[in-house]
Design an enzyme around this catalytic site. Structure first.
Site, PDB file in Angstrom:
ATOM      1  N   ASP A  89       0.860  -1.187   0.000  1.00 32.45           N
ATOM      2  CA  ASP A  89       0.000   0.000   0.000  1.00 32.45           C
ATOM      3  C   ASP A  89       0.894   1.235   0.000  1.00 32.45           C
ATOM      4  O   ASP A  89       1.563   1.522   1.008  1.00 32.45           O
ATOM      5  CB  ASP A  89      -0.902   0.012   1.239  1.00 32.45           C
ATOM      6  CG  ASP A  89      -1.977  -1.079   1.216  1.00 32.45           C
ATOM      7  OD1 ASP A  89      -1.762  -2.104   0.534  1.00 32.45           O
ATOM      8  OD2 ASP A  89      -3.010  -0.913   1.880  1.00 32.45           O
TER       9      ASP A  89
ATOM     10  N   LYS B 136      -7.014   3.325  -3.412  1.00 29.09           N
ATOM     11  CA  LYS B 136      -7.437   3.306  -2.012  1.00 29.09           C
ATOM     12  C   LYS B 136      -7.660   4.736  -1.546  1.00 29.09           C
ATOM     13  O   LYS B 136      -6.876   5.633  -1.880  1.00 29.09           O
ATOM     14  CB  LYS B 136      -6.336   2.616  -1.196  1.00 29.09           C
ATOM     15  CG  LYS B 136      -6.532   2.575   0.299  1.00 29.09           C
ATOM     16  CD  LYS B 136      -5.384   1.807   0.956  1.00 29.09           C
ATOM     17  CE  LYS B 136      -5.395   1.928   2.468  1.00 29.09           C
ATOM     18  NZ  LYS B 136      -4.262   1.197   3.102  1.00 29.09           N
TER      19      LYS B 136
ATOM     20  N   LYS C 122     -10.419   0.287  -2.542  1.00 27.55           N
ATOM     21  CA  LYS C 122     -10.390   0.043  -1.099  1.00 27.55           C
ATOM     22  C   LYS C 122     -10.678   1.340  -0.349  1.00 27.55           C
ATOM     23  O   LYS C 122      -9.812   2.210  -0.267  1.00 27.55           O
ATOM     24  CB  LYS C 122      -9.020  -0.501  -0.684  1.00 27.55           C
ATOM     25  CG  LYS C 122      -8.880  -0.727   0.828  1.00 27.55           C
ATOM     26  CD  LYS C 122      -7.498  -1.243   1.192  1.00 27.55           C
ATOM     27  CE  LYS C 122      -7.298  -1.283   2.705  1.00 27.55           C
ATOM     28  NZ  LYS C 122      -5.948  -1.773   3.083  1.00 27.55           N
TER      29      LYS C 122
END
Length: 324
Positions: free
Chosen positions: A161, A224, A260
């Protein structure tokens, strides 16, 4: 999905959009040429979908699906190997008294805790994700961001991430952000890359749409919303815009990319609103952990309590689930 230590070449932009990334001027023209977001429209649509009611059978399915999409996370300076092992145990068996409870999608930790998580989750099917690139601010050199990524991947992370350079994005240096995402993607090897936009710092819905497309063009496997360290974090309107981006990306390229939302989703009721949005905006095929995740560890306990309520017919109370 198996992580490796190899470094791949930067991903090529799919042919239908190759002209968009040919040079700095082309990328700028493409991003600034995206349709503007109708603020009132997207907020009304998000609010409308949030009022949908679902039947009891569908609610049970939604709870199990949401559990399977959770990235169980610990990102604190005081994290210990013992805490990571405890989190891994909960990821595999979220409700030890109910063996049919689905496992979560992943455990997310800092790079120095990846090896501990990999060992604890070996053979479980639960992925290990690691934040990298100077998380959460990302205020460091590209060399250090690449080294941070390498530490995570070498230790066995299946997913990375990364945070984008919001300063560069807000200054309009889109090619700098694009090239950095491409470099991190290459450093990930076979590990999947989630690109954190930190939407709470992007100021406008139009910027959220531009940043989403920028991350997709650069090769992000997921987009995300947030680090969870900045407020506001995930919101339904922002998630709508990102779901629309991956839907449109698929329509133009045939490639499936994930979304996400992270931070601020705490209840089963909230999670179901997001699943309805996934179905209505992106499409039914996104209702799988490979294409949609929740970055919301506190959400898991409420999902487990509501699952017991659905199965037992009465509310069990918070004493019946482990608290992180």
């Amino acid at each position: 999905m198996t992580a490796t230590t190899s470094t791949s070449a930067a991903p090529a932009t799919p042919a239908p959009l190759a002209d968009a990334t040919r040079d700095d001027a082309s990328l700028r023209r493409f991003l600034l040429g995206l349709p503007g977001v109708d603020q009132v429209g997207v907020e009304q649509r998000a609010a409308g979908l949030g009022t949908r009611s679902i039947k009891k059978d569908a609610k049970r399915w939604a709870i199990d699906t949401a559990i399977s999409m959770v990235d169980l996370t610990t990102l604190e300076g005081a994290d210990t190997r013992g805490k990571v092992r405890a989190l891994a145990a909960k990821a595999v068996r979220p409700d030890p008294e109910r063996q049919d409870t689905p496992r979560v999608a992943a455990v997310c930790v800092y790079p120095d805790m990846v090896a501990t998580a990999v060992e604890a989750l070996k053979g479980s099917g639960v992925h290990v994700a690691s934040v990298a690139t100077g998380f959460p601010a990302g205020r460091t050199s590209r060399e250090i961001k690449l080294a941070d990524t390498k530490i995570a991947v070498d230790a066995g992370a299946h997913e990375v991430d990364m945070v984008i350079d919001r300063g560069a994005f807000l200054e309009g240096r889109y090619m700098d952000v694009f090239e950095e995402i491409q470099a991190i993607k290459a450093a990930c090897g076979e590990a999947h890359l989630k690109v954190i936009l930190e939407t709470g710092e992007l100021a406008t819905y139009d910027n959220v749409r531009r940043a989403s497309w920028l991350a997709l063009l650069a090769g992000g496997d997921f987009i995300k919303t947030s680090t969870g360290k900045v407020s506001p974090a995930a919101t339904l309107p922002v998630t709508h815009i990102m779901l629309q981006a991956v839907h449109d990306w698929h329509a133009q390229t045939g490639e499936l990319r994930g979304v996400k939302p992270a931070g601020g989703i705490r209840t089963t009721k909230d999670a179901i609103k997001y699943l309805v949005a996934v179905h209505e905006v992106a499409g039914e095929q996104w209702l799988v952990p490979d294409l949609f995740r929740f970055g919301a560890s506190s959400l898991l306990n409420d999902l487990l309590l509501q699952r017991r309520t659905q199965v037992d017919g009465h509310y069990s109370g918070p004493d019946y689930v482990t608290v992180d």
